[in-house]
Design an enzyme around this catalytic site. Structure first.
Site, mmCIF file in Angstrom:
data_model
loop_
_atom_site.group_PDB
_atom_site.id
_atom_site.type_symbol
_atom_site.label_atom_id
_atom_site.label_comp_id
_atom_site.label_asym_id
_atom_site.label_seq_id
_atom_site.Cartn_x
_atom_site.Cartn_y
_atom_site.Cartn_z
ATOM 1 N N TYR A 1 -4.469 -2.349 -9.956
ATOM 2 C CA TYR A 1 -4.302 -2.229 -8.498
ATOM 3 C C TYR A 1 -3.346 -3.303 -7.953
ATOM 4 O O TYR A 1 -2.418 -2.991 -7.184
ATOM 5 C CB TYR A 1 -5.684 -2.327 -7.815
ATOM 6 C CG TYR A 1 -5.582 -2.382 -6.321
ATOM 7 C CD1 TYR A 1 -5.271 -1.243 -5.579
ATOM 8 C CD2 TYR A 1 -5.758 -3.583 -5.632
ATOM 9 C CE1 TYR A 1 -5.145 -1.304 -4.198
ATOM 10 C CE2 TYR A 1 -5.630 -3.646 -4.259
ATOM 11 C CZ TYR A 1 -5.324 -2.508 -3.534
ATOM 12 O OH TYR A 1 -5.185 -2.570 -2.181
ATOM 13 N N LYS B 1 0.358 3.311 -3.015
ATOM 14 C CA LYS B 1 -0.854 4.117 -3.220
ATOM 15 C C LYS B 1 -0.518 5.617 -3.308
ATOM 16 O O LYS B 1 -1.254 6.393 -3.915
ATOM 17 C CB LYS B 1 -1.863 3.847 -2.100
ATOM 18 C CG LYS B 1 -2.472 2.444 -2.206
ATOM 19 C CD LYS B 1 -3.327 2.053 -1.024
ATOM 20 C CE LYS B 1 -3.848 0.631 -1.217
ATOM 21 N NZ LYS B 1 -4.471 0.045 -0.025
ATOM 22 N N VAL C 1 1.293 -3.545 3.939
ATOM 23 C CA VAL C 1 1.308 -4.826 4.667
ATOM 24 C C VAL C 1 2.592 -5.621 4.455
ATOM 25 O O VAL C 1 2.819 -6.611 5.151
ATOM 26 C CB VAL C 1 0.112 -5.757 4.348
ATOM 27 C CG1 VAL C 1 -1.158 -5.304 5.006
ATOM 28 C CG2 VAL C 1 -0.079 -5.945 2.870
ATOM 29 N N TYR D 1 -4.382 4.044 8.093
ATOM 30 C CA TYR D 1 -5.748 3.515 8.287
ATOM 31 C C TYR D 1 -6.263 3.861 9.678
ATOM 32 O O TYR D 1 -6.112 4.990 10.125
ATOM 33 C CB TYR D 1 -5.783 1.997 8.010
ATOM 34 C CG TYR D 1 -5.040 1.663 6.759
ATOM 35 C CD1 TYR D 1 -5.555 2.033 5.524
ATOM 36 C CD2 TYR D 1 -3.789 1.064 6.788
ATOM 37 C CE1 TYR D 1 -4.868 1.778 4.363
ATOM 38 C CE2 TYR D 1 -3.094 0.802 5.629
ATOM 39 C CZ TYR D 1 -3.636 1.164 4.423
ATOM 40 O OH TYR D 1 -2.955 0.919 3.287
ATOM 41 N N SER E 1 0.801 -1.236 0.000
ATOM 42 C CA SER E 1 0.000 0.000 0.000
ATOM 43 C C SER E 1 0.826 1.275 0.000
ATOM 44 O O SER E 1 0.266 2.355 -0.205
ATOM 45 C CB SER E 1 -0.946 0.014 1.189
ATOM 46 O OG SER E 1 -1.958 -0.934 0.997
HETATM 47 O O1 DON Z 1 -5.038 -5.047 -1.372
HETATM 48 C C1 DON Z 1 -4.532 -5.577 -0.404
HETATM 49 O O2 DON Z 1 -5.203 -6.051 0.488
HETATM 50 C C2 DON Z 1 -3.026 -5.613 -0.305
HETATM 51 N N1 DON Z 1 -2.448 -5.923 -1.565
HETATM 52 C C3 DON Z 1 -2.442 -4.305 0.115
HETATM 53 C C4 DON Z 1 -2.922 -3.840 1.386
HETATM 54 C C5 DON Z 1 -1.970 -3.019 2.168
HETATM 55 O O3 DON Z 1 -0.770 -2.957 2.006
HETATM 56 C C6 DON Z 1 -2.639 -2.383 3.277
HETATM 57 N N2 DON Z 1 -1.699 -1.819 4.167
HETATM 58 N N3 DON Z 1 -1.407 -1.948 5.254
#
Ligand code: DON
Length: 310
Positions: A191, A67, A261, A243, A64
């Site tokens: 995405y 993003k 993540v 978040y 993320s």
């Molecule tokens: O879309 C998802 O769930 C993961 N590829 C990315 C989420 C993410 O990194 C959220 N961050 N903490």
């Protein structure tokens, strides 16, 4: 202030001994396989000096954190019209939550929760093929970092696509509200590949320099975004970048920052430094446990919190 290289080395030494390293994300195999003992930090100061410690050269899945780059590109493509389709408020919910979308008619709270980043991907897709939009993201990040040795990990992207039921639900739900304009699978292709960018702390800190430098890439002198847009992206990182852990992160660290993540965090000390940390173990909110602690230590020793009087 003590020498930055010394501070960074001290932090890495302290993190190597940390007993509680959090839990590595295992919703896909390639992330679950990462060694929880890893820790890296890169600080690129406004004077151009680069201070590295630990696994700062080891590429990891930025997830993320990407993003931020997707949003920057979408703002370049669509301008402030982005804000007709994505909000600018913290969600107070998990990164992959769907609950607010029904009451808020398919408009995600902000561009950093998954729903928001999926709308941003829809904007980036535009009239292109997904492969072209993905190539543009990669080109952009390489140009920001000034390095070509940055890749998208296809194994990670495939695993995301194979297991991304929640993201598919979010995308379909927003499409039902008319806030996704393209085919759901094509948007998610963009995405998932954006999430699968692999970069080292050093490369991530290089790529983030425009945000500490009023929108300008300090190596090229080129404007990436206007000064006003840079500070607004920073404002969103501060309020929404972690978040439902964004308030706690502002309380402890006090820097605009975006987590992923994979355990990476890109943080910006405006006018002072672009910083990337990585440690794969996550806290209960899905943000890097030691990455956060390392940034907390860094601001304690540098006085870089945006809330600190100079
Ligand atoms: O879309 C998802 O769930 C993961 N590829 C990315 C989420 C993410 O990194 C959220 N961050 N903490």
């Amino acid at each position: 202030m003590t020498d930055l290289s010394e501070i960074v080395a001290d932090i890495a030494a302290e993190m190597a001994e940390a007993p509680d390293r959090g839990v590595v994300a295992d919703y896909i195999a390639p992330l679950g396989a990462v060694d929880p003992r890893r820790f890296g930090i890169a600080v690129i100061a406004a004077d151009g000096t680069c201070h590295l410690a630990g696994d700062a050269e080891q590429p990891f899945s930025v997830q993320s954190v990407a993003k931020v780059f997707g949003l920057t590109l979408a703002l370049g493509a669509a301008g402030d019209a982005v804000w007709n389709r994505v909000g600018r408020e913290p969600s107070g919910t998990a990164f992959n939550s769907i609950v607010q979308l029904e009451a808020e008619l398919g408009i995600p709270r902000n561009p950093f929760i998954n729903a928001g980043a999926i709308v941003v991907s829809d904007i980036l897709l535009g009239r292109r093929e997904p492969a072209e939009a993905i190539a543009e993201i990669l080109r952009f990040v390489r140009a920001l970092a000034g390095e070509d040795d940055i890749f998208i990990d296809a194994t990670v992207a495939e695993a995301e696509a194979a297991t991304g039921y929640r993201n598919k639900a979010l995308a379909n739900y927003m499409r039902a509200f008319g806030n996704l304009h393209h085919d759901v699978d094509r948007v998610l292709g963009v995405y998932f590949h954006q999430c699968a960018l692999a970069m080292s702390c050093r490369q991530l800190a290089l790529a983030g320099r425009y945000l500490m430098n009023a929108g300008r890439n300090p190596s090229t002198g080129h404007s990436v975004v206007s000064p006003r847009r840079a500070l607004r992206i920073n404002a969103l990182m501060l309020t929404c970048g972690h978040y439902d852990g964004s308030g706690e992160f502002a309380f402890r660290v006090g820097l605009p920052a975006k987590s992923g993540v994979g355990g990476g965090i890109l943080a910006v000390a405006p006018g002072k430094a672009s910083i990337a940390v990585w440690s794969p173990g996550l806290n209960a909110r899905g943000n890097s446990q030691l990455g956060t602690l390392a940034l907390e230590r860094l601001v304690q020793r540098t006085g870089w919190s945006v809330f600190e009087a100079d």
